[in-house]
Scaffold this active site. Structure first.
Site: not given
Length: 238
Positions: A5-9
């Site tokens: 996920a993008k949020a996981y970086g």
């Protein structure tokens, strides 16, 4: 299967892993199933379309196998879903779905959706079995995918699960992964340790008995291992 996920970086790191893995094994992109997610702050129709392209670029891909709305952000998830339906119609993604939608939010989404979500990814493990949601999703033909299937590691010390696992000469983690497979949902355990990744995949040489499945069923206590779910108001994030 790779879940990110993008949020996981870590999408760019996943890209490097994919490139190195394909080169080392001789496999093709088509041999992989890549999932990523639309972050909360990126929800909305135009923003969802823009951020999908950003994820594709960071992952170094020209299509995704599965794109998910990460949380049902109030007032935005329906517009986000319209964007995902557009991406699906354009064949930029092979399947679209959601994460952390309960029955209420799923019912609301389905009132306007043209495409039924293929997947609902939620926290699920032996201490949080969510039977009502599982039954609802099965009735709608929506596949359940369990994130944090090992309870963030906090479920691994459960003595009752340890006793059952010992009967099969397996670890608690292997028991839980096998439990999910037998109940028909996908589990996505996470580890950074090579030996545990190998162990987590070694679950196809045994079958949990009906009696033991019933014992595991009794362990449900609606225990959410994920502190961030209860510590923050995800549903109303802007």
């Amino acid at each position: 299967m790779i879940d990110t996920a993008k949020a996981y970086g870590n999408e760019e790191a996943v890209r490097k892993g994919i490139e190195a893995g394909l080169k080392a094994t001789g496999k093709k992109r088509e041999d992989l199933f890549i999932t990523t997610k639309l972050a909360n702050e990126d929800q909305g129709y135009d923003s969802a379309l823009e951020n999908f392209e950003g994820s594709l670029e960071r992952l170094g891909l020209d299509y995704l196998d599965l794109y998910l709305i990460q949380w049902p952000v109030t007032g935005k998830y329906k517009e986000s879903w319209k964007a995902l339906e557009k991406l699906y119609a354009e064949k930029k993604v092979r399947a679209i779905g959601v994460c952390n939608f309960d029955i209420e939010t799923m019912e609301d989404l389905l009132t306007d959706a043209k495409v039924v979500p293929a997947v609902d990814q939620v926290e699920l493990h032996p201490l949080l079995q969510q039977p009502e949601l599982r039954e609802y999703l099965a009735d709608k033909g929506i596949h359940l995918e369990a994130w944090s299937p090992l309870g963030g590691g906090q479920v691994l010390g459960n003595k009752n699960l340890a006793k059952i696992a010992a009967r099969y000469n397996k670890s608690v983690a292997q028991l839980i992964i096998r439990w999910g497979l037998q109940l028909g949902f996908t589990t996505i355990p996470k580890s950074v340790h090579e030996e545990r990744i190998i162990e987590n995949a070694d679950v196809f040489d045994f079958e949990i008995s009906e009696a033991d499945l019933k014992e595991i069923e009794k362990l449900d206590e609606n225990y959410r291992s994920s502190f961030w779910v209860t510590s923050f108001d995800w549903y109303n994030m802007k």
